[in-house]
Design a protein around this motif. Sequence first.
Motif, PDB file in Angstrom:
ATOM      1  N   ALA A   1      50.408  62.190  63.988  1.00 15.18           N
ATOM      2  CA  ALA A   1      49.998  63.569  64.236  1.00 15.18           C
ATOM      3  C   ALA A   1      50.683  64.545  63.289  1.00 15.18           C
ATOM      4  O   ALA A   1      50.118  65.582  62.931  1.00 15.18           O
ATOM      5  CB  ALA A   1      50.308  63.954  65.682  1.00 15.18           C
ATOM      6  N   PHE A   2      51.912  64.230  62.885  1.00 14.93           N
ATOM      7  CA  PHE A   2      52.626  65.089  61.944  1.00 14.93           C
ATOM      8  C   PHE A   2      52.197  64.817  60.504  1.00 14.93           C
ATOM      9  O   PHE A   2      52.251  65.701  59.654  1.00 14.93           O
ATOM     10  CB  PHE A   2      54.139  64.872  62.057  1.00 14.93           C
ATOM     11  N   ARG A   3      51.788  63.583  60.216  1.00 21.42           N
ATOM     12  CA  ARG A   3      51.494  63.164  58.852  1.00 21.42           C
ATOM     13  C   ARG A   3      50.056  63.486  58.429  1.00 21.42           C
ATOM     14  O   ARG A   3      49.800  63.895  57.299  1.00 21.42           O
ATOM     15  CB  ARG A   3      51.728  61.661  58.710  1.00 21.42           C
ATOM     16  N   ARG A   4      49.119  63.286  59.343  1.00 26.39           N
ATOM     17  CA  ARG A   4      47.699  63.293  58.988  1.00 26.39           C
ATOM     18  C   ARG A   4      47.234  64.570  58.279  1.00 26.39           C
ATOM     19  O   ARG A   4      46.492  64.497  57.284  1.00 26.39           O
ATOM     20  CB  ARG A   4      46.858  63.039  60.248  1.00 26.39           C
ATOM     21  N   PRO A   5      47.632  65.765  58.735  1.00 22.85           N
ATOM     22  CA  PRO A   5      47.112  66.972  58.068  1.00 22.85           C
ATOM     23  C   PRO A   5      47.601  67.151  56.629  1.00 22.85           C
ATOM     24  O   PRO A   5      47.047  67.975  55.902  1.00 22.85           O
ATOM     25  CB  PRO A   5      47.645  68.111  58.958  1.00 22.85           C
ATOM     26  N   PHE A   6      48.615  66.389  56.231  1.00 25.47           N
ATOM     27  CA  PHE A   6      49.229  66.610  54.924  1.00 25.47           C
ATOM     28  C   PHE A   6      49.047  65.419  53.974  1.00 25.47           C
ATOM     29  O   PHE A   6      49.692  65.352  52.931  1.00 25.47           O
ATOM     30  CB  PHE A   6      50.720  66.915  55.100  1.00 25.47           C
ATOM     31  N   MET A   7      48.161  64.523  54.343  1.00 23.42           N
ATOM     32  CA  MET A   7      47.896  63.379  53.482  1.00 23.42           C
ATOM     33  C   MET A   7      47.163  63.813  52.213  1.00 23.42           C
ATOM     34  O   MET A   7      46.399  64.782  52.233  1.00 23.42           O
ATOM     35  CB  MET A   7      47.064  62.351  54.244  1.00 23.42           C
ATOM     36  N   PRO A   8      47.369  63.120  51.081  1.00 24.33           N
ATOM     37  CA  PRO A   8      48.293  61.990  50.949  1.00 24.33           C
ATOM     38  C   PRO A   8      49.738  62.469  50.774  1.00 24.33           C
ATOM     39  O   PRO A   8      49.989  63.478  50.108  1.00 24.33           O
ATOM     40  CB  PRO A   8      47.810  61.299  49.675  1.00 24.33           C
ATOM     41  N   LEU A   9      50.644  61.756  51.393  1.00 24.86           N
ATOM     42  CA  LEU A   9      52.065  62.059  51.259  1.00 24.86           C
ATOM     43  C   LEU A   9      52.611  61.367  50.011  1.00 24.86           C
ATOM     44  O   LEU A   9      51.852  60.848  49.191  1.00 24.86           O
ATOM     45  CB  LEU A   9      52.797  61.602  52.522  1.00 24.86           C
ATOM     46  N   LEU A  10      53.936  61.336  49.866  1.00 28.67           N
ATOM     47  CA  LEU A  10      54.509  60.683  48.696  1.00 28.67           C
ATOM     48  C   LEU A  10      54.175  59.201  48.701  1.00 28.67           C
ATOM     49  O   LEU A  10      54.255  58.544  49.743  1.00 28.67           O
ATOM     50  CB  LEU A  10      56.024  60.864  48.674  1.00 28.67           C
ATOM     51  N   PRO A  11      53.796  58.636  47.569  1.00 25.53           N
ATOM     52  CA  PRO A  11      53.487  57.196  47.520  1.00 25.53           C
ATOM     53  C   PRO A  11      54.755  56.366  47.634  1.00 25.53           C
ATOM     54  O   PRO A  11      55.873  56.849  47.414  1.00 25.53           O
ATOM     55  CB  PRO A  11      52.843  57.034  46.148  1.00 25.53           C
ATOM     56  N   GLY A  12      54.586  55.108  48.005  1.00 27.34           N
ATOM     57  CA  GLY A  12      55.695  54.166  47.977  1.00 27.34           C
ATOM     58  C   GLY A  12      56.509  54.084  49.254  1.00 27.34           C
ATOM     59  O   GLY A  12      57.600  53.506  49.247  1.00 27.34           O
TER      60      GLY A  12
ATOM     61  N   GLY B   1      58.690  65.086  51.414  1.00 28.59           N
ATOM     62  CA  GLY B   1      59.380  63.819  51.226  1.00 28.59           C
ATOM     63  C   GLY B   1      59.871  63.237  52.537  1.00 28.59           C
ATOM     64  O   GLY B   1      59.637  62.060  52.839  1.00 28.59           O
ATOM     65  N   ALA B   2      60.552  64.059  53.344  1.00 25.75           N
ATOM     66  CA  ALA B   2      61.051  63.583  54.634  1.00 25.75           C
ATOM     67  C   ALA B   2      59.905  63.154  55.540  1.00 25.75           C
ATOM     68  O   ALA B   2      60.017  62.176  56.291  1.00 25.75           O
ATOM     69  CB  ALA B   2      61.893  64.668  55.304  1.00 25.75           C
ATOM     70  N   LEU B   3      58.781  63.867  55.473  1.00 26.33           N
ATOM     71  CA  LEU B   3      57.622  63.518  56.287  1.00 26.33           C
ATOM     72  C   LEU B   3      57.038  62.175  55.876  1.00 26.33           C
ATOM     73  O   LEU B   3      56.467  61.453  56.704  1.00 26.33           O
ATOM     74  CB  LEU B   3      56.564  64.618  56.169  1.00 26.33           C
ATOM     75  N   SER B   4      57.186  61.812  54.621  1.00 26.51           N
ATOM     76  CA  SER B   4      56.711  60.502  54.172  1.00 26.51           C
ATOM     77  C   SER B   4      57.486  59.380  54.846  1.00 26.51           C
ATOM     78  O   SER B   4      56.960  58.279  55.043  1.00 26.51           O
ATOM     79  CB  SER B   4      56.843  60.395  52.644  1.00 26.51           C
ATOM     80  N   ALA B   5      58.731  59.647  55.212  1.00 25.19           N
ATOM     81  CA  ALA B   5      59.534  58.654  55.932  1.00 25.19           C
ATOM     82  C   ALA B   5      59.333  58.746  57.437  1.00 25.19           C
ATOM     83  O   ALA B   5      59.493  57.763  58.154  1.00 25.19           O
ATOM     84  CB  ALA B   5      61.016  58.844  55.596  1.00 25.19           C
ATOM     85  N   THR B   6      58.965  59.929  57.936  1.00 31.49           N
ATOM     86  CA  THR B   6      58.655  60.101  59.362  1.00 31.49           C
ATOM     87  C   THR B   6      57.404  59.306  59.697  1.00 31.49           C
ATOM     88  O   THR B   6      56.505  59.167  58.874  1.00 31.49           O
ATOM     89  CB  THR B   6      58.474  61.600  59.665  1.00 31.49           C
ATOM     90  N   ALA B   7      57.333  58.821  60.956  1.00 29.63           N
ATOM     91  CA  ALA B   7      56.291  57.837  61.252  1.00 29.63           C
ATOM     92  C   ALA B   7      55.137  58.354  62.112  1.00 29.63           C
ATOM     93  O   ALA B   7      54.140  57.664  62.239  1.00 29.63           O
ATOM     94  CB  ALA B   7      56.915  56.619  61.947  1.00 29.63           C
ATOM     95  N   LYS B   8      55.246  59.520  62.725  1.00 37.29           N
ATOM     96  CA  LYS B   8      54.210  59.918  63.677  1.00 37.29           C
ATOM     97  C   LYS B   8      52.957  60.420  62.980  1.00 37.29           C
ATOM     98  O   LYS B   8      52.997  61.364  62.181  1.00 37.29           O
ATOM     99  CB  LYS B   8      54.740  60.984  64.636  1.00 37.29           C
TER     100      LYS B   8
END
Length: 468
Positions: A195-206, A186-193
């Motif tokens: 490199a941190f997000r891409r391996p865990f996509m899809p993140l929380l929608p919305g 959840g916190a990562l869905s709000a984080t913007a970078k």
Amino acid sequence: MKAKSQTLDAAACARQALEWIEKPSLSFEESTLLNQDTLQSFKEYVNPAFLEYRKSVTTSGDYGAVEWRASSLNTLLDTRGNEYIDCLGGFGIFNVGHRNPAVISAVEHQLAKQPLHSQELLDPLRGMLAKTLCALAPGSLKYSFFSNSGTESVEAALKLAKAYQSTRGKYTFIAAHGAFHGKTLGALSATAKAAFRRPFMPLLPGFHHVPFGDIEAMRERVFRCNNRGEGVAAIVLEPIQGEGGVNIPPDDYLRAVRQLCDEVGALLILDEVQTGMGRTGRMFACEHAGIQPDILCLAKALGGGVMPIGATIATEEVFSVMFDNPFLHTTTFGGNPLACAAALAAINYLLEHDLPRQAMVQGQFLLDGLKSLAARYPDIIVEARGKGLLIGLAFVNNEMGYRFAQEMFRRQVLVAGTLNNATTIRIEPPLTITLELCQQVLSTAGEVVETLRKPVQATTVNAALPTG
């Protein structure tokens, strides 16, 4: 796949670790052995990439700087006896200094009574800390949920906002480019970078992101979401982006965001995990803008540099969604007696010694000196910016920022880059730092910047700060 060593003996490993823990000092031979063991353990059992990332904290390319103990509120010793001025502060953990005696005393006294609570009887320190935070926090913030980290405090805030807004048909969250709110899903869905997000996509929608500090972009996105039937549950912001590079928004930005939230019925979540507890010259950074959020997230310095603890503080109206079922969101160790004792002692120390004011005074002294340095070396430093003792020194490129951190380390001053902006070096010492130490840091920084004009030696390692 590399097989796990069959020669390891868990009991022997634990005994060896306890021997190190119980040693008050080290001989040269012992320090060499401990260094070798630490490096091997990180390589084989933690993550070898950390050795690459920590390249700046070495003097000979062997990655040999191993932390041993605090030597004062503001300094650290490595295993070789080298003393460092801490201008990193554990990324905002050590606001009341290292091994603050008042915090240590509170934890030791509680440890002698009961380290962890039974989970069934009422634990008094949790109630005491919640009451204290209600008195400390701005406006009508009242109820606290305790966790173990900043990420967890943000996670709780997002769930609280969802629970409150779901009956109102609002599910969307808006955060900012450059934001860092943690790395759970959840916190990562709000984080913007990316490199941190891409391996865990899809993140929380919305979740949507807009430029930080741009109220028109925020307003446009809010109304676009509303017009598409995606009601905005909350806007999530750091008052100052720490990992984004110590980015400070325009003076009227937070007030305008607060007004926008009120206008459309969105909640305002402020992540003060890094900016809270006196860091920016006020107890909470939102106080500079004269506003209060609906939900406030704390951690890092809340534990006094001794225990991990996070807090999510909300107004009674918002928190009331937890009243029917207090087990809707829980954690076993959150708000444990040792962590609460540390937090209460840290708050008391911050107030008794007026450390927010000290952060303002010492921070201005450091910032003025670094701005003067930037003006003298515009070919190396782009800008010095900050508020209180949260300061960023932006360099022309990542390589230059890395070399600055490395040379400062060689002169026994600890600084480091930020996770979301590799060209910016963060200067974030304990709020207990003295003016004399601040002057020493400035003098050292001046020496270092002058050396940066010299060609890079062949032995200089490649930049190890994360790419922005």
